[in-house]
Design a protein around this motif. Sequence first.
Motif, PDB file in Angstrom:
ATOM      1  N   THR A 228       1.051  -0.722   0.179  1.00  0.00           N
ATOM      2  CA  THR A 228      -0.176   0.162  -0.201  1.00  0.00           C
ATOM      3  C   THR A 228       0.779   1.445   0.107  1.00  0.00           C
ATOM      4  OG1 THR A 228      -1.521   1.093   1.791  1.00  0.00           O
ATOM      5  CG2 THR A 228      -0.204   0.335   2.737  1.00  0.00           C
ATOM      6  N   GLU A 229       0.363   2.670  -0.401  1.00  0.00           N
ATOM      7  CA  GLU A 229       1.493   3.999  -0.354  1.00  0.00           C
ATOM      8  C   GLU A 229       0.219   4.891   0.268  1.00  0.00           C
ATOM      9  OE1 GLU A 229       1.821   3.781  -4.558  1.00  0.00           O
ATOM     10  OE2 GLU A 229      -0.768   4.180  -4.611  1.00  0.00           O
ATOM     11  N   VAL A 230       0.768   5.778   0.864  1.00  0.00           N
ATOM     12  CA  VAL A 230       0.120   7.303   1.496  1.00  0.00           C
ATOM     13  C   VAL A 230       1.290   8.237   0.496  1.00  0.00           C
ATOM     14  CG1 VAL A 230       0.047   6.465   3.559  1.00  0.00           C
ATOM     15  CG2 VAL A 230       2.211   7.278   3.400  1.00  0.00           C
ATOM     16  N   ALA A 231       0.870   9.388   1.176  1.00  0.00           N
ATOM     17  CA  ALA A 231       0.786  10.149   0.422  1.00  0.00           C
ATOM     18  C   ALA A 231       1.894  11.388   0.962  1.00  0.00           C
ATOM     19  CB  ALA A 231      -0.655  10.768  -0.819  1.00  0.00           C
ATOM     20  N   LEU A 232       2.493  12.148   0.791  1.00  0.00           N
ATOM     21  CA  LEU A 232       3.759  13.153   1.028  1.00  0.00           C
ATOM     22  C   LEU A 232       2.904  13.908   1.377  1.00  0.00           C
ATOM     23  CD1 LEU A 232       6.822  10.917   1.726  1.00  0.00           C
ATOM     24  CD2 LEU A 232       4.884  10.716   3.464  1.00  0.00           C
ATOM     25  N   GLU A 382      -5.981  19.345  -2.276  1.00  0.00           N
ATOM     26  CA  GLU A 382      -6.093  19.368  -1.063  1.00  0.00           C
ATOM     27  C   GLU A 382      -5.516  19.721   0.144  1.00  0.00           C
ATOM     28  OE1 GLU A 382      -8.447  16.068  -0.691  1.00  0.00           O
ATOM     29  OE2 GLU A 382      -9.929  16.678  -2.804  1.00  0.00           O
ATOM     30  N   GLY A 383      -5.494  20.275   1.418  1.00  0.00           N
ATOM     31  CA  GLY A 383      -3.941  19.729   2.105  1.00  0.00           C
ATOM     32  C   GLY A 383      -4.495  21.106   3.221  1.00  0.00           C
ATOM     33  N   TYR A 384      -3.307  21.887   4.128  1.00  0.00           N
ATOM     34  CA  TYR A 384      -3.752  22.340   4.702  1.00  0.00           C
ATOM     35  C   TYR A 384      -3.709  23.970   4.664  1.00  0.00           C
ATOM     36  CZ  TYR A 384      -2.775  25.329   9.379  1.00  0.00           C
ATOM     37  OH  TYR A 384      -2.723  25.908  10.546  1.00  0.00           O
ATOM     38  N   LEU A 402      -9.544  19.804   6.672  1.00  0.00           N
ATOM     39  CA  LEU A 402      -8.869  20.267   5.853  1.00  0.00           C
ATOM     40  C   LEU A 402      -9.211  21.086   4.783  1.00  0.00           C
ATOM     41  CD1 LEU A 402      -6.176  17.294   5.308  1.00  0.00           C
ATOM     42  CD2 LEU A 402      -5.662  18.555   6.255  1.00  0.00           C
ATOM     43  N   HIS A 403      -8.860  21.993   3.963  1.00  0.00           N
ATOM     44  CA  HIS A 403      -9.510  22.746   2.750  1.00  0.00           C
ATOM     45  C   HIS A 403      -9.069  21.799   0.927  1.00  0.00           C
ATOM     46  CE1 HIS A 403     -11.080  26.248   1.290  1.00  0.00           C
ATOM     47  NE2 HIS A 403     -10.112  26.806   1.154  1.00  0.00           N
ATOM     48  N   SER A 404      -9.804  22.185   0.660  1.00  0.00           N
ATOM     49  CA  SER A 404     -10.001  22.004  -1.184  1.00  0.00           C
ATOM     50  C   SER A 404      -9.512  23.410  -1.471  1.00  0.00           C
ATOM     51  CB  SER A 404     -10.630  20.729  -1.797  1.00  0.00           C
ATOM     52  OG  SER A 404     -10.525  20.789  -2.539  1.00  0.00           O
ATOM     53  N   TYR A 452      -8.128  10.340  -6.021  1.00  0.00           N
ATOM     54  CA  TYR A 452      -6.766   9.185  -4.895  1.00  0.00           C
ATOM     55  C   TYR A 452      -6.373  10.187  -5.526  1.00  0.00           C
ATOM     56  CZ  TYR A 452      -3.562   6.251  -3.755  1.00  0.00           C
ATOM     57  OH  TYR A 452      -2.903   5.580  -3.289  1.00  0.00           O
ATOM     58  N   PRO A 453      -5.079  10.700  -4.821  1.00  0.00           N
ATOM     59  CA  PRO A 453      -4.627  10.479  -3.664  1.00  0.00           C
ATOM     60  C   PRO A 453      -5.720  10.434  -2.130  1.00  0.00           C
ATOM     61  CG  PRO A 453      -2.640  11.282  -4.280  1.00  0.00           C
ATOM     62  CD  PRO A 453      -2.882  11.414  -5.519  1.00  0.00           C
ATOM     63  N   VAL A 454      -5.380  10.043  -1.008  1.00  0.00           N
ATOM     64  CA  VAL A 454      -6.297  10.686   0.079  1.00  0.00           C
ATOM     65  C   VAL A 454      -4.919  11.281   0.823  1.00  0.00           C
ATOM     66  CG1 VAL A 454      -6.958   9.921   2.146  1.00  0.00           C
ATOM     67  CG2 VAL A 454      -7.521   8.947  -0.343  1.00  0.00           C
ATOM     68  N   PRO A 455      -5.505  12.498   1.252  1.00  0.00           N
ATOM     69  CA  PRO A 455      -3.937  13.156   2.095  1.00  0.00           C
ATOM     70  C   PRO A 455      -4.434  13.011   3.478  1.00  0.00           C
ATOM     71  CG  PRO A 455      -6.461  14.910   1.879  1.00  0.00           C
ATOM     72  CD  PRO A 455      -6.578  13.825   0.465  1.00  0.00           C
TER      73      PRO A 455
END
Length: 622
Positions: A228-232, A382-384, A402-404, A452-455
Amino acid sequence: MLLRIFCLGLFIILYSLLFIRLAYADENFDISTSSTYEVVESGITRVTQNVRIRNKTEYTYTPTYTISTGITDIKNLRTFNDQGSIPNKVTDEKDPPSQGSGEASGYTSIEISFPDRVVGFGQVNDFVVAFESKQIADKRGTIWEVSVPGLSDPSSFDSYNITLVVPPSFGDPSITKPKRMLSGRGPYVFTKSEIGSSGILILFGNSQYYKLTLSYHLENSSVIPVKTEVALPPETSYQDIRIEKITPEPENVYQDEDGNWLAVYSLAPNERKTIDTEIYAHVFATPIFDINPLSNNLSYSKYWEVNDPEIKKLASELKTPDKIYNFVVEKLSYDYDKVNSKNVRVGASRVLKKPEFAVCLEYTDLFIALARAAGIRSRSVEGYAHTQDSRLRPLSLITDVLHSWPQFYDVERKTWIMVDPTWGDTTRGMDYYNSFDFDHVAFVVKGKDSTYPVPAGGYKLARDTKDVNVSFSEESAFRNTMKVRVLSDFPDFVFPLLSASGQITVVNEGNMVIKNKKLYVKSDLKPAYQEFYIDSIPPYGKKTLNISFDKTPFLTNKSHNTTILFEGNSTTEKILVGLFPDYYLLLIGGVIIVGSSAVSIIAYKTWSLYIQRRKKQSDLRR
């Protein structure tokens, strides 16, 4: 501000929370205001408002004047005219909760009572309201932000001017909303048309630094191992990233088509794993880095219904990013209730039919769908987003709040441009198209897929975990650590007339991206010189290159050197070309030696036996 003007029972009400609002216009008075906002080194702002109310009829007058403002820390209040002090009464008030905001907002009411009646056509009532506040100027990290109130109905004032004075230590303004060139270090003068309903926002400073402490929770509920993977948070045209720590370390970090940094992990059956990171972001208000589009960003995706007839029709009419932005701001209304309820994303097509059912996702989705339908590359971020007033600058992604916001590709400037129609709407039209800010930190970019990806913040195993922690940081914490390891895998031996091939792996062990670098291979084999371009390797990532050489010559037995050069690193491999590798020759030599020895021993024993037999035969004859 709230102005009450009495005329034989007739009154006018102006009301505001950090802005000025006129309930209805009155034709009996001309109202002019000239204000000075003087910010001192400590951040305290000294506000002086010179107000003039001019009678336009013979029998009207103003017995009281009331200011209502969202500035709730008013200190050292003075109200006076050329006759001396004027009595005032200060009251702390509470508005009813904004729709869906969940809490009532506070404001301060200042009521001024005039001891003398100013009556007669053309007569004026001049007075001054002066106070101090810490809410106008705010130091956020390395940025000073100065926010000046706007007017709900600018036409209610005959004139309204503001002069802003800031300390020289603030430096030159970097961002002004609305966008305007400010020369020198002030004072800065703004007219009624410039202040408008959204007010003035001025940012002093060139960039902002953040520390991100992010956690990701992974679970494999199957009975077989999975990857699996996570988004940095990745590098974008507006931000630079340093990844100081990832625990546990990933197997690899790679960059996808949209520039996301995806960390790869393996999970055993029924295994849970928590990934903890420490990341620093350097954020700019304008595009700094040249990030080209990696995918077409024009196609249909869920929530971006580019083929919808209504969207296609609107796109053909709007055509340009600025018109699309303005349409989205004017068309949609932010739904605070939706944030606090189950926030179901409806997409571009459905929000056109229910424009009041929108949060940041819908503002973003509608902009992207219209832009793509108009042939403009667009995608979501998407992020902070840093905000101190969720009513003016709301956050509406439930994942750790979070915000988009969207971005589009500017073909003339050859870069991605971020815009924020959500905040453009909720701040009463403040410009988030022509100028951005230092408050947005991208966690993921979605272009190929709208889901995708998920923040960070979206990898939860329990609802009550706080997985996104963001704080301001200092420039000194944003360090550059370039550390590279080069691994090679070449055969030790190659037969003549065959080509030699191998692999080179570049491992990024530093905290910053390796970008736009060249790797060189020099060899006794042909080609003698090879050059490879490495576009990007994120921190903790690696990239493998396949290397091949021409067919080797016939009837040779030679060791060839192959040297790899990359960013000051050098490593040399040896490749033997021949009928047999060195260890084969040693083995054959050993066999020959052992065989020769054995033959010699056998021959010696045979000869000895022969001599002994001859001797016995000689003895018998005697």
